[in-house]
Design a protein around this motif. Structure first.
Motif, PDB file in Angstrom:
ATOM      1  N   THR A  13     -13.537 -22.661  -4.333  1.00 42.27           N
ATOM      2  CA  THR A  13     -12.550 -23.665  -3.939  1.00 42.27           C
ATOM      3  C   THR A  13     -13.187 -24.453  -2.801  1.00 42.27           C
ATOM      4  N   PRO A  14     -12.534 -25.497  -2.324  1.00 40.13           N
ATOM      5  CA  PRO A  14     -13.107 -26.224  -1.185  1.00 40.13           C
ATOM      6  C   PRO A  14     -13.290 -25.374   0.080  1.00 40.13           C
ATOM      7  N   THR A  15     -12.569 -24.248   0.200  1.00 39.46           N
ATOM      8  CA  THR A  15     -12.711 -23.413   1.397  1.00 39.46           C
ATOM      9  C   THR A  15     -13.286 -22.027   1.113  1.00 39.46           C
ATOM     10  N   ARG A  16     -13.369 -21.626  -0.145  1.00 44.72           N
ATOM     11  CA  ARG A  16     -13.806 -20.265  -0.474  1.00 44.72           C
ATOM     12  C   ARG A  16     -15.121 -20.289  -1.253  1.00 44.72           C
ATOM     13  N   VAL A  17     -16.011 -19.395  -0.865  1.00 46.80           N
ATOM     14  CA  VAL A  17     -17.291 -19.261  -1.543  1.00 46.80           C
ATOM     15  C   VAL A  17     -17.536 -17.771  -1.821  1.00 46.80           C
ATOM     16  N   GLN A  18     -18.096 -17.507  -2.994  1.00 44.84           N
ATOM     17  CA  GLN A  18     -18.498 -16.147  -3.349  1.00 44.84           C
ATOM     18  C   GLN A  18     -19.978 -16.011  -3.012  1.00 44.84           C
ATOM     19  N   VAL A  19     -20.298 -14.995  -2.244  1.00 46.25           N
ATOM     20  CA  VAL A  19     -21.679 -14.798  -1.798  1.00 46.25           C
ATOM     21  C   VAL A  19     -22.188 -13.465  -2.330  1.00 46.25           C
ATOM     22  N   LYS A  20     -23.379 -13.490  -2.904  1.00 42.58           N
ATOM     23  CA  LYS A  20     -23.996 -12.257  -3.415  1.00 42.58           C
ATOM     24  C   LYS A  20     -25.306 -12.016  -2.690  1.00 42.58           C
ATOM     25  N   THR A  21     -25.529 -10.766  -2.362  1.00 36.45           N
ATOM     26  CA  THR A  21     -26.795 -10.327  -1.802  1.00 36.45           C
ATOM     27  C   THR A  21     -27.045  -8.913  -2.309  1.00 36.45           C
ATOM     28  N   ARG A  22     -28.243  -8.670  -2.774  1.00 35.01           N
ATOM     29  CA  ARG A  22     -28.572  -7.404  -3.420  1.00 35.01           C
ATOM     30  C   ARG A  22     -27.488  -7.090  -4.443  1.00 35.01           C
ATOM     31  N   ASN A  23     -26.783  -5.960  -4.340  1.00 35.27           N
ATOM     32  CA  ASN A  23     -25.714  -5.645  -5.300  1.00 35.27           C
ATOM     33  C   ASN A  23     -24.338  -5.703  -4.641  1.00 35.27           C
ATOM     34  N   PHE A  24     -24.200  -6.585  -3.646  1.00 33.89           N
ATOM     35  CA  PHE A  24     -22.938  -6.747  -2.925  1.00 33.89           C
ATOM     36  C   PHE A  24     -22.377  -8.145  -3.146  1.00 33.89           C
ATOM     37  N   MET A  26     -19.473 -10.775  -1.441  1.00 32.30           N
ATOM     38  CA  MET A  26     -18.588 -11.048  -0.305  1.00 32.30           C
ATOM     39  C   MET A  26     -17.864 -12.363  -0.587  1.00 32.30           C
ATOM     40  N   TYR A  27     -16.696 -12.498  -0.018  1.00 32.45           N
ATOM     41  CA  TYR A  27     -15.956 -13.748  -0.131  1.00 32.45           C
ATOM     42  C   TYR A  27     -15.759 -14.325   1.259  1.00 32.45           C
ATOM     43  N   VAL A  28     -16.081 -15.581   1.399  1.00 35.25           N
ATOM     44  CA  VAL A  28     -15.904 -16.292   2.659  1.00 35.25           C
ATOM     45  C   VAL A  28     -14.805 -17.317   2.425  1.00 35.25           C
ATOM     46  N   ASP A  29     -13.770 -17.308   3.249  1.00 31.52           N
ATOM     47  CA  ASP A  29     -12.644 -18.232   3.095  1.00 31.52           C
ATOM     48  C   ASP A  29     -12.113 -18.567   4.485  1.00 31.52           C
ATOM     49  N   GLU A  30     -11.282 -19.542   4.542  1.00 27.05           N
ATOM     50  CA  GLU A  30     -10.648 -19.939   5.798  1.00 27.05           C
ATOM     51  C   GLU A  30      -9.204 -19.443   5.812  1.00 27.05           C
ATOM     52  N   PRO A  31      -8.653 -19.237   7.005  1.00 25.75           N
ATOM     53  CA  PRO A  31      -7.233 -18.892   7.089  1.00 25.75           C
ATOM     54  C   PRO A  31      -6.391 -20.113   6.731  1.00 25.75           C
ATOM     55  N   PRO A  32      -5.116 -19.912   6.402  1.00 25.03           N
ATOM     56  CA  PRO A  32      -4.256 -21.032   6.007  1.00 25.03           C
ATOM     57  C   PRO A  32      -4.217 -22.179   7.021  1.00 25.03           C
ATOM     58  N   GLN A  33      -4.264 -21.873   8.327  1.00 27.24           N
ATOM     59  CA  GLN A  33      -4.201 -22.940   9.327  1.00 27.24           C
ATOM     60  C   GLN A  33      -5.443 -23.833   9.291  1.00 27.24           C
ATOM     61  N   LEU A  34      -6.506 -23.389   8.607  1.00 28.53           N
ATOM     62  CA  LEU A  34      -7.708 -24.215   8.434  1.00 28.53           C
ATOM     63  C   LEU A  34      -7.883 -24.633   6.970  1.00 28.53           C
ATOM     64  N   ASP A  38      -7.139 -17.449   2.892  1.00 28.60           N
ATOM     65  CA  ASP A  38      -7.310 -16.188   3.612  1.00 28.60           C
ATOM     66  C   ASP A  38      -7.760 -15.051   2.699  1.00 28.60           C
ATOM     67  N   LYS A  39      -8.665 -15.358   1.761  1.00 32.61           N
ATOM     68  CA  LYS A  39      -9.143 -14.333   0.830  1.00 32.61           C
ATOM     69  C   LYS A  39     -10.461 -13.713   1.280  1.00 32.61           C
ATOM     70  N   GLY A  40     -10.814 -13.958   2.515  1.00 28.45           N
ATOM     71  CA  GLY A  40     -12.014 -13.380   3.099  1.00 28.45           C
ATOM     72  C   GLY A  40     -12.123 -13.856   4.531  1.00 28.45           C
ATOM     73  N   ALA A  41     -12.995 -13.199   5.284  1.00 23.27           N
ATOM     74  CA  ALA A  41     -13.254 -13.655   6.647  1.00 23.27           C
ATOM     75  C   ALA A  41     -13.881 -15.040   6.579  1.00 23.27           C
ATOM     76  N   ASN A  42     -13.749 -15.820   7.653  1.00 27.99           N
ATOM     77  CA  ASN A  42     -14.360 -17.151   7.624  1.00 27.99           C
ATOM     78  C   ASN A  42     -15.808 -17.070   8.114  1.00 27.99           C
ATOM     79  N   PRO A  43     -16.576 -18.135   7.966  1.00 27.37           N
ATOM     80  CA  PRO A  43     -18.003 -18.062   8.307  1.00 27.37           C
ATOM     81  C   PRO A  43     -18.289 -17.618   9.731  1.00 27.37           C
ATOM     82  N   VAL A  44     -17.522 -18.110  10.694  1.00 24.27           N
ATOM     83  CA  VAL A  44     -17.817 -17.734  12.081  1.00 24.27           C
ATOM     84  C   VAL A  44     -17.401 -16.292  12.380  1.00 24.27           C
ATOM     85  N   GLU A  45     -16.421 -15.768  11.621  1.00 26.66           N
ATOM     86  CA  GLU A  45     -16.076 -14.349  11.750  1.00 26.66           C
ATOM     87  C   GLU A  45     -17.184 -13.482  11.160  1.00 26.66           C
TER      88      GLU A  45
END
Length: 145
Positions: A13-24, A26-34, A38-45
């Motif tokens: 989505t415009p705020t969520r990205v699926q990230v893969k490394t090795r066999n893991f 992770m989801y990076v997303d922003e909280p609703p106020q941004l 909120d389906k993952g921690a945000n990049p700075v977290e």
């Protein structure tokens, strides 16, 4: 010998990205106020989490090298940033953290002198802390999908 680490990311989505490394995955997303879901921690977290993880590994490694009894670590990290530049608003401040404050609670019976020496070595050897504190060349490329 250098080690290479990498990730691959796909925008969901415009705020969520699926990230893969090795066999893991992770989801990076922003909280609703941004604007996120909120389906993952945000990049700075994730940056703060990476620092905590690195301090944990290096902290235990250094304690072992110093023959310092270390029964555990509790790590609290807080970063302060102004979101204006990130949001495209005119702002003279940098986009990233203004400061990052780290508090490490070490479960140890080591003396204050040993604990200070331990912290100094940990700070100097943590790769994530080094990347945050010092300029690291970042090269960007773009291609068509």
């Amino acid at each position: 010998m250098d080690l290479k680490f990498s990730v691959s990311a796909v925008s969901e989505t415009p705020t969520r990205v699926q990230v893969k490394t090795r066999n893991f995955t992770m989801y990076v997303d922003e909280p609703p106020q941004l604007g996120g879901e909120d389906k993952g921690a945000n990049p700075v977290e994730y940056l703060l989490a990476a620092l905590a993880g690195c301090l944990n590994v290096v902290g235990h490694m250094v304690a072992k090298e110093l023959n310092m009894k270390l029964d555990g670590l509790a790590i609290e990290i807080e970063g302060v940033l102004n979101p204006a530049k990130f949001q495209g608003k005119p702002n003279a401040e940098r986009a990233g953290y203004k400061e990052i404050n780290v508090t490490i609670k070490a479960k140890t019976n080591a003396s204050e002198d040993v604990l200070k020496k331990w912290l100094q070595i940990v700070e100097s050897r943590c790769p994530v802390s080094d990347n945050i504190a010092n300029p690291t060349p970042v090269k960007f490329n773009v291609t068509r999908a």
